[in-house]
Design a protein around this motif. Structure first.
Motif, mmCIF file in Angstrom:
data_model
loop_
_atom_site.group_PDB
_atom_site.id
_atom_site.type_symbol
_atom_site.label_atom_id
_atom_site.label_comp_id
_atom_site.label_asym_id
_atom_site.label_seq_id
_atom_site.Cartn_x
_atom_site.Cartn_y
_atom_site.Cartn_z
ATOM 1 N N SER A 112 0.826 -1.214 0.000
ATOM 2 C CA SER A 112 0.000 0.000 0.000
ATOM 3 C C SER A 112 0.858 1.262 0.000
ATOM 4 N N ARG A 113 2.152 1.112 0.197
ATOM 5 C CA ARG A 113 3.057 2.262 0.191
ATOM 6 C C ARG A 113 3.709 2.398 -1.177
ATOM 7 N N SER B 260 9.717 -0.262 -1.727
ATOM 8 C CA SER B 260 8.643 -0.975 -1.027
ATOM 9 C C SER B 260 8.210 -2.206 -1.816
#
Length: 540
Positions: free
Chosen positions: A499-500, A505
């Motif tokens: 979600s980042r 990430s």
């Protein structure tokens, strides 16, 4: 005689007591909490609340994408079913392992793999499928192709090839002989597999959440977003109720078709044979193509995990990040928590499922059907809905809600039906006369099971334990609602990492996914080795 019958009935009821209590507390209670919140809370009527949340559009997309995913999965799964069940070639068991891996992978891992494939810098980014419905459909097909291969392949292996040979002798071409002699025997199995795949796609959470991004919402993802994003519990409850109705209908259809898809002759040896010249060509082309397609998404994960910087050289920086703090959680510790929780949940599922399987296999008539229906109830509600139900049910019990024991028990409920489905056919193959002889000689019921049943079903127990372990290891839906900061599992952490934004990430999420894939493949290879030693009684 009547006393012995009564004792037998009493023993079966005693065996069922634990599974019935298990289902009543862990299934009926949270579902009841959802019904209560959705239908009795203050506010607009249930229908108005449902339509106000865009429920009709959510239902349409949920059903439409599940149907499209099912059609694509069946089309891709039938050739794999033939390769794994009908043809004979060296190394076939390796292909069977590869064909099993996608289904037991955590859904969030499959989601990360396909988001990596189609996203920026991915091997298939040039197709322009990132965050499109086609990416969701292809990810669903990859995840569920094992279901078609197992269910249809199990029936296909038992179909007598002499009918097709007779049609060829009478002048029919290869295609016409196959359509007229073999296809009718396979249709019930294809329908059964399609119903199961539809169920899994309609309740898909991790794949839609990760691959679809913010563009697509099913009932599953909408429930999660209403709780986590808007904290609108009543709307989430209404959506969950509709999801339950859809899933119950799919489970009912699957159960009906599953009965019709029974193998042509119980206990019959599989009809594998050396392929003809055309078949050899199909095997020579199909095996490498299937292996590449099954491994390609996993290879994309490995490639992304080794490229934390898109413009830099390959490195192990993402794997070094597994021991670093990420939002208060260390990925390696999350992996350990996943392994421990899966072991606890798998042990609970195996214990309760074994009791239920023994009671079902030794019962007849109404009692057997009732017991089977009860222990299969968890299939009627998705893991996301169960997790949300517990969130509601435990609001008045904060001490229980914070207990680390909640998650293993909930995940055990998800895995228990699979344990029962593996063990019931194996127990049915035990000669009841051996049990009777042991009982006459004074053996207790526990000793009868240990000395008569267990040696016969030992491999099936190990298979059931392995599948329960990998299913709970990658469980993502219920855990998304129930994990606490000190109890973070790796699948939930992967979802949060994804979600980042940022390439680093994505690389860290890929590295975490590679760890889960490695653990899953090891367990499945062991399970498949055990299955090779069985007579084929255990079902997928």
């Amino acid at each position: 005689m009547s006393r012995s019958v009564n004792r037998g009935s009493g023993a079966r009821l005693a065996l069922l007591a634990a599974p019935l209590l298990f289902v009543a507390v862990l299934f009926l209670w949270p579902v009841g909490a959802i019904v209560a919140r959705g239908l009795t809370s203050d506010g607009p009527g249930a229908w108005d609340g449902f339509t106000g949340a865009g429920g009709l559009g959510l239902v349409w997309f949920t059903v439409w994408q599940a149907a499209a995913s099912t059609a694509l999965t069946v089309a891709l799964g039938l050739p794999l079913a033939w390769l794994t069940a009908r043809a004979t070639f060296r190394g076939q068991w390796i292909l069977r392992v590869l064909a099993t891996v996608p289904f037991v992978l955590p859904t969030v891992v499959v989601g990360v793999a396909f988001r990596t494939l189609f996203g920026p810098g991915g091997a298939l980014a040039f197709l322009g499928l990132s965050e499109t419905v086609w990416a969701v459909l292809l990810a669903h097909a990859y995840f569920n192709v094992s279901v078609v291969a197992r269910i249809v392949g199990g029936v296909w292996a038992g179909v007598d090839p002499r009918a097709e040979r007779a049609a060829r002798t009478l002048g029919a071409g290869p295609l016409r002989a196959f359509v007229t002699a073999t296809v009718p025997a396979l249709l019930p199995a294809v329908a059964s597999a399609a119903a199961v795949v539809f169920l899994f796609c309609a309740t898909s959470f991790g794949i839609v959440l990760v691959v679809g991004g913010s563009r697509f919402r099913t009932l599953e993802t909408a429930v999660y977003q209403e709780v986590v994003g808007a904290f609108d519990l009543r709307t989430a409850s209404l959506l969950a109720l509709v999801q339950i109705v859809i899933v119950v209908l799919a489970v009912t259809l699957s159960a009906v078709l599953r009965v019709r898809a029974s193998r042509p002759s119980a206990g019959a040896a599989p009809h594998r044979h050396r392929p003809t010249r055309g078949g050899r060509i199909a095997v020579a082309a199909g095996v490498p193509v299937s292996a590449v397609l099954l491994l390609f998404p996993l290879a994309a994960l490995v490639q992304r995990s080794l490229r934390p910087d898109p413009s830099g050289a390959p490195s192990l920086d993402a794997y070094r990040g597994l021991t670093a703090d990420f939002g208060g959680v260390v990925p390696v510790k999350a992996l350990v928590m996943s392994l421990v929780t899966a072991a606890q949940a798998g042990a609970i599922a195996l214990a309760v499922g074994t009791l239920a399987a023994v009671a079902i296999s030794r019962s007849h008539g109404v009692l057997s059907r009732f017991a089977d229906a009860v222990v299969m109830l968890p299939l009627g509600v998705s893991a996301v809905t169960l997790g949300f139900g517990y969130l509601l049910a435990l609001q008045s019990f904060p001490a229980v809600r914070e207990s680390p024991a909640v998650l293993p028990f909930v995940q055990a409920l998800v895995a228990m039906p699979l344990v029962v489905r593996v063990l019931v056919p194996a127990l049915a193959a035990v000669d009841p006369r051996q049990r009777q002889a042991a009982a006459v000689l004074g053996a207790s019921p526990a000793r009868v099971f240990a000395t008569v049943d267990l040696p016969v079903i030992g491999r099936s127990v190990a298979v059931a334990a392995g599948f329960a372990y990998v299913i709970t290891l990658g469980e993502f839906g219920a855990a998304s609602f129930l994990v606490r900061p000190g109890q973070m599992t790796l699948p939930v952490l992967i979802g949060r990492i994804m979600s980042r934004p940022g390439w680093d990430s994505a690389a860290l999420a890929a590295a975490c996914s590679v760890l889960l894939v490695a653990a899953t493949i090891v367990v499945i290879a062991l399970v498949e080795g055990l299955r090779r030693g069985e007579s084929g009684r255990a079902e997928f």
